[in-house]
Design an enzyme around this catalytic site. Structure first.
Site, short mmCIF file in Angstrom:
data_model
loop_
_atom_site.label_atom_id
_atom_site.label_comp_id
_atom_site.label_asym_id
_atom_site.label_seq_id
_atom_site.Cartn_x
_atom_site.Cartn_y
_atom_site.Cartn_z
N CYS E 78 0.83 -1.22 0.00
CA CYS E 78 0.00 0.00 0.00
C CYS E 78 0.86 1.26 0.00
CB CYS E 78 -0.90 0.02 1.22
SG CYS E 78 -1.79 1.59 1.40
N VAL E 79 0.62 2.13 -0.95
CA VAL E 79 1.47 3.31 -1.12
C VAL E 79 1.38 4.28 0.07
CG1 VAL E 79 -0.26 4.53 -2.51
CG2 VAL E 79 2.14 5.18 -2.67
#
Lengths: 129, 119, 100, 129, 119, 100
Positions: E78-79
């Site tokens: 997840c960025v």
């Protein structure tokens, strides 16, 4: 499966997010809320549940200046804009903490343990944290 | 008085690093000495200079670096815990150094008080 | 000795263990999610209210305010301190024991 | 302060490590044990306490092959080589878990809650986890 | 059957990543498909290629990379969670990619089952 | 629905919450530190023993063995599975709910 088609012809599933942890002591409450917003943006049928210490996430009057962290409780008020309208709080959890629905930052449906069991049993995806 | 501080959790995930930071700041403001801050367990992640929280959030890595610079603090990252978690010299923010667990024991010996923040 | 507790008494057994193993006369400071233990009118309020004669109880004000509890009634006798007061408590007691 | 001089003229303090967490579910038990060994190597007066789920760290017969993690319980037997001989287990914690001292990997002193309070009160540095 | 797996904790600190890995392995051995593994919260730390555990310990970053290569798995970090924790492209072990939270929702939609491992 | 519990019932309220909110007829799988809940003869054994009629209880064998509990008596009726059995349980139930 209860899959149905959304307005763009995509699959719509019932996603339930179960919040059991208090805010600020750990990041789970904040990062879980980010996931709720994204699921809503994907036009899924989203429910958000607050049980155990999770009900504390919704307590009015949070003021985080003294601990240097961001107060994310106003974001709960934005849920309505994302059409996330199914917010459930377990009555037992609320009462054990001496809280009432009037002390929460957003209108919620206060449900009994039995009702919550029923709602939970109807979901396609459940994410607890 | 000389304080030693032990931080056992990474930034953001637990409040431990925030609490330790506020405590250190308050101790310094009262004229105490912070003899060493030791980062153990996931606490080693506090030294990762690549951390880039959202612009309206605090940046704990920078906060520790700056407090360290202003007060000449000894910010020690445990080498064993760091290696395991992929924290190497090239990731270290300014003011942190990597060293052994003996530095924690030494803090326990030399400081008048050792205060622990964790999960 | 100063004991710190940073866990909610609803979620974990930390406060109970601290109060079982701390010597009478000790100070107990509630911080982070531990501050929920300082509230009166909850299912766990008795754990501290019943031991008021054995310990001096403190709670960290900034953690209370962050959680929206600034107006909530605390258990009678629990004293609110800020980070400076936390530092003073550590300085006043020879040893600090953090119950994690 | 109870500082005294060690055989090399260094300060010796009484360090107590309090283990309250079960092994394997989290790393605290393992990494805490590393700290105990180092403190002993620095010739400090080290005590190690096991209360609550911490007593499970000492359970005999750990076999971690199936979970792919390292079985670190044999390291407790090395404590003796480091002159760490003060191992205390709280009787109440042991009994609540249906365990006896015979089921533990090393000889320990089983103490009452009251005795443990006394021992804890005599320390210079306490590290709980 | 198509499985989605969510890993919420970093390697070593909690058993979550170990359990998720064993589960994925067992699912693949039974002929199921692992449609995506999503790493959120501290789970993003599983992708840090600098991790160097002791030689007699398992290396979870490598284990995930290898399982990913053998079975062509989609390992998504997840960025938002990664940026906050200083996990950037230059640290990514082979087989991991950074993307948005939408990829988790998509896993919930597309997979027949979503299984979560965390603290 | 399949519920997984990975916390010790001595340390946290997770197992209790799961058993309060899960529907009768559900399956409950204990993994990681959750396996301590499956032991008989402990102060928390009643939580599962008393609900044997309401739920199907499973425990992950590799986590039991890792903790040195391979020879320890389990609560009667709790079934031991391996990771493959865990996968089967997930496949057999439409939804898996991990109580973290």
């Amino acid at each position: 499966m209860s899959d149905e088609m959304g307005y763009q012809g995509e699959v719509v599933k019932r996603f339930m997010y179960v919040n059991r942890k208090a805010p600020y002591g750990t990041i789970y409450a904040l990062e879980n809320l980010e996931t709720v917003l994204i699921a809503a943006a994907f036009d899924q049928d989203v429910s958000v549940v607050f049980v155990d210490d999770g009900v504390y996430q919704l307590k009015k009057g949070q003021d985080t200046k003294g601990i240097g962290m961001k107060n994310f409780s106003p974001t709960f008020r934005a849920l309505d804009d994302y059409d996330v309208e199914k917010l459930y709080v377990e009555k037992e959890s609320l009462e054990a903490r001496g809280l009432t629905a009037e002390e929460l930052v957003v209108p919620v449906e206060v449900v009994s343990t039995e009702e919550l069991r029923e709602i939970m049993a109807q979901q396609d995806v459940v994410l607890s944290c | 008085m000389k304080f030693g501080i032990l931080v056992n959790e990474g930034p953001f995930t637990h409040q431990a690093s925030d609490s330790a930071y506020r405590f250190a700041e308050a101790a310094l403001a009262k004229g105490h000495e912070v003899w060493r801050v030791f980062f153990y367990h996931d606490g080693v992640n506090n030294s990762n200079k690549l951390a880039e929280p959202q612009s309206d959030d605090r940046n704990l890595v920078k906060l520790w670096s700056e407090l360290g610079r202003e007060h000449d603090l000894d910010l020690v990252v445990c080498v064993a815990a760091a290696l395991r978690r992929g924290i190497k010299d090239e990731l270290l923010a300014a003011g942190f150094r990597i060293s052994g667990l003996g530095q924690l024991v030494e803090a326990g010996i030399q400081a008048d008080r050792l205060v622990v923040f964790g999960d | 000795m100063l004991h710190t507790v940073n866990k909610s008494p609803f979620e974990r057994n930390t406060l109970q263990s601290c109060l079982r193993l701390a010597q009478k006369g000790s100070a107990v400071l509630l911080i982070e999610d531990g501050v929920y233990g300082a509230l009166s009118g909850t299912a766990h309020a008795g754990e501290i209210a019943d031991r008021m004669d054995d310990f001096s109880f403190y709670v960290l004000g900034p953690d209370i305010a962050a959680r929206g509890l600034g107006e909530s009634p605390l258990i009678e006798g629990v004293q609110v301190v800020d980070y400076g007061g936390f530092v003073d408590l550590v300085a006043e007691h020879e040893v600090t024991n953090a119950w994690l």
